[in-house]
Design a protein around this motif. Sequence first.
Motif, PDB file in Angstrom:
ATOM      1  N   ARG A 181      22.361  36.748  33.262  1.00 43.53           N
ATOM      2  CA  ARG A 181      20.932  37.074  33.389  1.00 43.53           C
ATOM      3  C   ARG A 181      20.304  36.407  34.606  1.00 43.53           C
ATOM      4  N   SER A 182      20.755  35.208  34.951  1.00 38.36           N
ATOM      5  CA  SER A 182      20.087  34.433  35.993  1.00 38.36           C
ATOM      6  C   SER A 182      20.719  34.579  37.375  1.00 38.36           C
ATOM      7  N   TYR A 183      21.882  35.207  37.481  1.00 40.30           N
ATOM      8  CA  TYR A 183      22.506  35.381  38.791  1.00 40.30           C
ATOM      9  C   TYR A 183      21.556  36.114  39.728  1.00 40.30           C
ATOM     10  N   PRO A 184      21.417  35.681  40.979  1.00 43.35           N
ATOM     11  CA  PRO A 184      22.174  34.628  41.673  1.00 43.35           C
ATOM     12  C   PRO A 184      21.470  33.277  41.686  1.00 43.35           C
ATOM     13  N   ASP A 185      20.510  33.080  40.829  1.00 45.17           N
ATOM     14  CA  ASP A 185      19.727  31.838  40.837  1.00 45.17           C
ATOM     15  C   ASP A 185      20.415  30.740  40.028  1.00 45.17           C
ATOM     16  N   TRP A 186      21.627  30.372  40.452  1.00 46.41           N
ATOM     17  CA  TRP A 186      22.358  29.284  39.811  1.00 46.41           C
ATOM     18  C   TRP A 186      22.118  28.005  40.617  1.00 46.41           C
ATOM     19  N   PRO A 187      21.945  26.858  39.960  1.00 46.64           N
ATOM     20  CA  PRO A 187      21.628  25.618  40.681  1.00 46.64           C
ATOM     21  C   PRO A 187      22.653  25.241  41.737  1.00 46.64           C
ATOM     22  N   GLU A 188      23.915  25.540  41.488  1.00 48.03           N
ATOM     23  CA  GLU A 188      24.968  25.086  42.400  1.00 48.03           C
ATOM     24  C   GLU A 188      25.201  26.024  43.574  1.00 48.03           C
ATOM     25  N   MET A 189      24.524  27.149  43.637  1.00 50.61           N
ATOM     26  CA  MET A 189      24.804  28.137  44.676  1.00 50.61           C
ATOM     27  C   MET A 189      24.654  27.558  46.085  1.00 50.61           C
ATOM     28  N   ASP A 190      23.629  26.753  46.308  1.00 53.38           N
ATOM     29  CA  ASP A 190      23.380  26.216  47.642  1.00 53.38           C
ATOM     30  C   ASP A 190      24.447  25.210  48.076  1.00 53.38           C
ATOM     31  N   GLU A 191      25.203  24.693  47.112  1.00 54.14           N
ATOM     32  CA  GLU A 191      26.214  23.689  47.429  1.00 54.14           C
ATOM     33  C   GLU A 191      27.594  24.293  47.686  1.00 54.14           C
ATOM     34  N   LEU A 192      27.746  25.600  47.427  1.00 52.32           N
ATOM     35  CA  LEU A 192      29.052  26.226  47.578  1.00 52.32           C
ATOM     36  C   LEU A 192      29.380  26.473  49.037  1.00 52.32           C
ATOM     37  N   GLU A 193      30.649  26.308  49.365  1.00 54.73           N
ATOM     38  CA  GLU A 193      31.108  26.566  50.723  1.00 54.73           C
ATOM     39  C   GLU A 193      31.089  28.069  50.991  1.00 54.73           C
ATOM     40  N   PRO A 194      30.798  28.473  52.224  1.00 52.36           N
ATOM     41  CA  PRO A 194      30.866  29.900  52.547  1.00 52.36           C
ATOM     42  C   PRO A 194      32.300  30.408  52.469  1.00 52.36           C
ATOM     43  N   CYS A 195      32.426  31.692  52.346  1.00 55.40           N
ATOM     44  CA  CYS A 195      33.756  32.285  52.263  1.00 55.40           C
ATOM     45  C   CYS A 195      34.515  32.053  53.567  1.00 55.40           C
ATOM     46  N   PRO A 196      35.772  31.603  53.505  1.00 53.80           N
ATOM     47  CA  PRO A 196      36.545  31.409  54.736  1.00 53.80           C
ATOM     48  C   PRO A 196      36.865  32.747  55.392  1.00 53.80           C
ATOM     49  N   ALA A 197      36.998  32.737  56.700  1.00 50.91           N
ATOM     50  CA  ALA A 197      37.340  33.954  57.430  1.00 50.91           C
ATOM     51  C   ALA A 197      38.844  34.198  57.327  1.00 50.91           C
ATOM     52  N   CYS A 198      39.214  35.378  56.870  1.00 49.18           N
ATOM     53  CA  CYS A 198      40.624  35.749  56.741  1.00 49.18           C
ATOM     54  C   CYS A 198      40.827  37.084  57.448  1.00 49.18           C
ATOM     55  N   VAL A 199      41.052  37.020  58.738  1.00 48.81           N
ATOM     56  CA  VAL A 199      41.200  38.229  59.546  1.00 48.81           C
ATOM     57  C   VAL A 199      42.665  38.658  59.542  1.00 48.81           C
ATOM     58  N   VAL A 200      42.916  39.874  59.110  1.00 47.48           N
ATOM     59  CA  VAL A 200      44.275  40.395  59.054  1.00 47.48           C
ATOM     60  C   VAL A 200      44.573  41.143  60.346  1.00 47.48           C
ATOM     61  N   PRO A 201      45.530  40.680  61.159  1.00 49.10           N
ATOM     62  CA  PRO A 201      45.872  41.407  62.383  1.00 49.10           C
ATOM     63  C   PRO A 201      46.349  42.816  62.063  1.00 49.10           C
ATOM     64  N   PRO A 202      45.933  43.808  62.842  1.00 51.83           N
ATOM     65  CA  PRO A 202      46.336  45.192  62.553  1.00 51.83           C
ATOM     66  C   PRO A 202      47.845  45.375  62.460  1.00 51.83           C
ATOM     67  N   LEU A 203      48.601  44.626  63.251  1.00 52.61           N
ATOM     68  CA  LEU A 203      50.047  44.802  63.232  1.00 52.61           C
ATOM     69  C   LEU A 203      50.687  44.299  61.943  1.00 52.61           C
ATOM     70  N   ASP A 204      49.961  43.455  61.169  1.00 49.59           N
ATOM     71  CA  ASP A 204      50.514  42.975  59.906  1.00 49.59           C
ATOM     72  C   ASP A 204      50.483  44.049  58.826  1.00 49.59           C
ATOM     73  N   ARG A 205      49.543  44.986  58.937  1.00 43.63           N
ATOM     74  CA  ARG A 205      49.437  46.066  57.956  1.00 43.63           C
ATOM     75  C   ARG A 205      49.233  47.391  58.681  1.00 43.63           C
ATOM     76  N   PRO A 206      50.277  47.936  59.287  1.00 50.67           N
ATOM     77  CA  PRO A 206      50.109  49.201  60.008  1.00 50.67           C
ATOM     78  C   PRO A 206      49.752  50.319  59.048  1.00 50.67           C
ATOM     79  N   LEU A 207      49.025  51.300  59.562  1.00 47.96           N
ATOM     80  CA  LEU A 207      48.653  52.443  58.750  1.00 47.96           C
ATOM     81  C   LEU A 207      49.892  53.265  58.395  1.00 47.96           C
ATOM     82  N   PRO A 208      49.909  53.922  57.213  1.00 52.24           N
ATOM     83  CA  PRO A 208      51.062  54.730  56.836  1.00 52.24           C
ATOM     84  C   PRO A 208      51.279  55.887  57.823  1.00 52.24           C
TER      85      PRO A 208
END
Length: 209
Positions: A181-208
């Motif tokens: 009911r209260s999301y996103p107004d949780w007390p700990e939200m401001d203390e959470l680390e941002p999502c890390p950047a995980c960039v997938v190189p195109p050559l690691d997952r070529p298109l079919p």
Amino acid sequence: MDESATEPVRARAYVLAAHPHWRESRVNRRLLEAARAAPGVVVRDLYGSYPDFDIDVAAEQRAVEAAPLIVLQHPIQWYSMPPLMKLWLDEVLTYGWAYGHGPTALQGKDVWLVATTGGSEGSYHPQGYNRYFFDAFLPPYEQTAALCGMRFLPPLVLHGAHRASEAAIAEHVQVYAERLRSYPDWPEMDELEPCPACVVPPLDRPLPT
């Protein structure tokens, strides 16, 4: 409210609830009922919606896009999630939509694990029969969220669900309902680390081809 197979609903949260045997559940069934009663929350009972394991990928992607919070609610089975939830991840979180080179549909959303275990909290200890603290089993969840550009929120876990008292279960369900009911107004939200950047190189997952 339950998400229909064809019409996504704008919501504060999309709850993916997976339990192979709801009638035998002491805790997850009540958590499911609480989620269904929470305003602005859309619920998908995976085993009820897809008993043949034939997931409607397009409908699921639309539902996920429509909510800022994705909840994974399930019992821990063999230190992971039930098989239908794993299949959901395999089929719905596709390359080029959920992750990959360039923008993704899930960037900036939150993922929240709501889980129960059969073993007590003390069993998840180097001296317990599960040999590791419970946090040691979370990296696959955390990295799945990170790869899709989502923030992994602190899990809500009830240990020893088979033997939990009625008072403990009721309190746990109340916390779950209040958090929804209260999301996103949780007390700990401001203390959470941002999502890390995980960039997938195109050559690691070529298109079919």
